[in-house]
Design a protein around this motif. Structure first.
Motif, mmCIF file in Angstrom:
data_model
loop_
_atom_site.group_PDB
_atom_site.id
_atom_site.type_symbol
_atom_site.label_atom_id
_atom_site.label_comp_id
_atom_site.label_asym_id
_atom_site.label_seq_id
_atom_site.Cartn_x
_atom_site.Cartn_y
_atom_site.Cartn_z
ATOM 1 N N ILE A 13 0.842 -1.198 0.000
ATOM 2 C CA ILE A 13 0.000 0.000 0.000
ATOM 3 C C ILE A 13 0.879 1.250 0.000
ATOM 4 O O ILE A 13 0.657 2.186 -0.783
ATOM 5 N N CYS A 14 1.893 1.259 0.843
ATOM 6 C CA CYS A 14 2.804 2.409 0.902
ATOM 7 C C CYS A 14 3.573 2.574 -0.401
ATOM 8 O O CYS A 14 3.827 3.705 -0.843
ATOM 9 N N VAL A 16 2.523 1.735 -3.431
ATOM 10 C CA VAL A 16 1.596 2.301 -4.420
ATOM 11 C C VAL A 16 1.432 3.798 -4.201
ATOM 12 O O VAL A 16 1.436 4.589 -5.157
ATOM 13 N N VAL A 17 1.322 4.203 -2.948
ATOM 14 C CA VAL A 17 1.192 5.629 -2.636
ATOM 15 C C VAL A 17 2.445 6.374 -3.067
ATOM 16 O O VAL A 17 2.365 7.454 -3.667
ATOM 17 N N GLN A 18 3.617 5.805 -2.803
ATOM 18 C CA GLN A 18 4.860 6.471 -3.199
ATOM 19 C C GLN A 18 4.972 6.586 -4.707
ATOM 20 O O GLN A 18 5.433 7.607 -5.230
ATOM 21 N N ILE A 19 4.546 5.560 -5.417
ATOM 22 C CA ILE A 19 4.549 5.622 -6.884
ATOM 23 C C ILE A 19 3.608 6.720 -7.369
ATOM 24 O O ILE A 19 3.947 7.481 -8.288
ATOM 25 N N LEU A 20 2.419 6.814 -6.759
ATOM 26 C CA LEU A 20 1.488 7.890 -7.127
ATOM 27 C C LEU A 20 2.112 9.262 -6.897
ATOM 28 O O LEU A 20 1.970 10.160 -7.735
ATOM 29 N N LEU A 21 2.805 9.426 -5.797
ATOM 30 C CA LEU A 21 3.428 10.715 -5.502
ATOM 31 C C LEU A 21 4.577 11.023 -6.455
ATOM 32 O O LEU A 21 4.758 12.177 -6.861
ATOM 33 N N ASP A 22 5.345 10.012 -6.810
ATOM 34 C CA ASP A 22 6.520 10.232 -7.658
ATOM 35 C C ASP A 22 6.185 10.358 -9.140
ATOM 36 O O ASP A 22 6.821 11.133 -9.852
ATOM 37 N N LYS A 23 5.229 9.603 -9.613
ATOM 38 C CA LYS A 23 4.969 9.522 -11.047
ATOM 39 C C LYS A 23 3.809 10.381 -11.532
ATOM 40 O O LYS A 23 3.603 10.508 -12.735
ATOM 41 N N GLY A 58 -1.692 -4.651 8.412
ATOM 42 C CA GLY A 58 -1.229 -4.113 7.130
ATOM 43 C C GLY A 58 -2.322 -3.397 6.375
ATOM 44 O O GLY A 58 -2.056 -2.546 5.531
ATOM 45 N N ALA A 59 -3.579 -3.716 6.690
ATOM 46 C CA ALA A 59 -4.709 -3.054 6.040
ATOM 47 C C ALA A 59 -5.414 -2.075 6.963
ATOM 48 O O ALA A 59 -6.056 -1.144 6.496
ATOM 49 N N SER A 60 -5.296 -2.264 8.270
ATOM 50 C CA SER A 60 -6.038 -1.391 9.183
ATOM 51 C C SER A 60 -5.275 -0.123 9.548
ATOM 52 O O SER A 60 -5.881 0.875 9.890
ATOM 53 N N VAL A 61 -3.960 -0.159 9.489
ATOM 54 C CA VAL A 61 -3.173 1.001 9.899
ATOM 55 C C VAL A 61 -3.125 2.100 8.841
ATOM 56 O O VAL A 61 -3.250 3.273 9.185
ATOM 57 N N PRO A 62 -2.945 1.812 7.547
ATOM 58 C CA PRO A 62 -2.899 2.906 6.570
ATOM 59 C C PRO A 62 -4.238 3.648 6.469
ATOM 60 O O PRO A 62 -5.234 3.255 7.068
ATOM 61 N N LEU A 63 -4.257 4.696 5.703
ATOM 62 C CA LEU A 63 -5.456 5.519 5.575
ATOM 63 C C LEU A 63 -6.635 4.772 4.966
ATOM 64 O O LEU A 63 -7.772 5.194 5.142
ATOM 65 N N LEU A 64 -6.389 3.680 4.282
ATOM 66 C CA LEU A 64 -7.503 2.854 3.817
ATOM 67 C C LEU A 64 -8.334 2.386 5.007
ATOM 68 O O LEU A 64 -9.566 2.371 4.961
ATOM 69 N N GLY A 65 -7.669 2.013 6.070
ATOM 70 C CA GLY A 65 -8.361 1.571 7.279
ATOM 71 C C GLY A 65 -9.169 2.685 7.915
ATOM 72 O O GLY A 65 -10.260 2.452 8.442
ATOM 73 N N PHE A 66 -8.647 3.911 7.882
ATOM 74 C CA PHE A 66 -9.384 5.042 8.426
ATOM 75 C C PHE A 66 -10.671 5.279 7.639
ATOM 76 O O PHE A 66 -11.731 5.520 8.221
ATOM 77 N N GLY A 67 -10.596 5.169 6.329
ATOM 78 C CA GLY A 67 -11.802 5.313 5.505
ATOM 79 C C GLY A 67 -12.825 4.243 5.821
ATOM 80 O O GLY A 67 -14.034 4.509 5.887
ATOM 81 N N ASN A 68 -12.351 3.027 6.047
ATOM 82 C CA ASN A 68 -13.268 1.943 6.394
ATOM 83 C C ASN A 68 -13.901 2.179 7.761
ATOM 84 O O ASN A 68 -15.087 1.908 7.949
ATOM 85 N N VAL A 69 -13.127 2.695 8.730
ATOM 86 C CA VAL A 69 -13.683 3.006 10.053
ATOM 87 C C VAL A 69 -14.782 4.061 9.919
ATOM 88 O O VAL A 69 -15.845 3.953 10.550
ATOM 89 N N LEU A 70 -14.544 5.073 9.105
ATOM 90 C CA LEU A 70 -15.574 6.096 8.890
ATOM 91 C C LEU A 70 -16.838 5.477 8.294
ATOM 92 O O LEU A 70 -17.957 5.785 8.715
ATOM 93 N N TRP A 71 -16.665 4.612 7.309
ATOM 94 C CA TRP A 71 -17.818 3.974 6.674
ATOM 95 C C TRP A 71 -18.586 3.111 7.670
ATOM 96 O O TRP A 71 -19.813 3.174 7.741
ATOM 97 N N GLU A 72 -17.874 2.288 8.429
ATOM 98 C CA GLU A 72 -18.534 1.415 9.399
ATOM 99 C C GLU A 72 -19.306 2.229 10.440
ATOM 100 O O GLU A 72 -20.425 1.877 10.813
ATOM 101 N N GLY A 73 -18.707 3.322 10.910
ATOM 102 C CA GLY A 73 -19.389 4.183 11.878
ATOM 103 C C GLY A 73 -20.634 4.823 11.296
ATOM 104 O O GLY A 73 -21.682 4.897 11.957
ATOM 105 N N MET A 74 -20.537 5.283 10.058
ATOM 106 C CA MET A 74 -21.699 5.898 9.411
ATOM 107 C C MET A 74 -22.801 4.866 9.186
ATOM 108 O O MET A 74 -23.978 5.151 9.422
ATOM 109 N N LYS A 75 -22.419 3.673 8.742
ATOM 110 C CA LYS A 75 -23.415 2.628 8.488
ATOM 111 C C LYS A 75 -24.154 2.257 9.773
ATOM 112 O O LYS A 75 -25.376 2.155 9.788
#
Length: 118
Positions: A13-14, A16-23, A58-75
């Motif tokens: 995940i990190c 992919v993010v670095q590639i997005l930032l660099d490229k 590996g999936a819960s710590v990056p910002l993807l996990g934060f988005g999922n926490v927001l979704w679960e809370g809203m649901k």
């Protein structure tokens, strides 16, 4: 084995993010918003929970996990309170993590003498 899988998934995940930032010309803020929104969408599509079960931290710590926490809370809040849950569910779900980040960063600012870069 769980540690290795978490390390590999979180590292991917990190990377992919670095590639997005660099490229691309995407700014870091936009990439962060993209990660949070992707986590929310994957949660809404019921893809994130099996991914989280496989990847662990590996999936819960990056910002993807934060988005999922927001979704679960809203649901959960929408199911319990209806339309108003849309506005308060995400805040309720992430309040502890955000509060801890603010409190600990404030405490660290007292301990270390930070200087502005020029």
């Amino acid at each position: 084995m769980d540690y290795i899988i978490a390390f590999l998934i979180g590292g991917a995940i990190c990377a992919v993010v670095q590639i997005l930032l660099d490229k691309t010309k995407m700014l870091p803020g936009r990439v962060m918003v993209l990660l949070v929104c992707t986590g929310s969408v994957l949660g809404a599509l019921h893809i994130y929970k099996p991914f989280l079960k496989f990847a662990g931290a590996g999936a819960s710590v990056p910002l993807l996990g934060f988005g999922n926490v927001l979704w679960e809370g809203m649901k959960k809040a929408i199911d319990a309170e209806g339309f108003l849950g849309l506005f308060k569910g995400g805040f309720t779900a992430c309040a502890v993590g955000v509060s801890a980040a603010l409190i600990f960063s404030y405490l660290v600012s007292w301990i270390f003498d930070s200087k502005m870069r020029k």
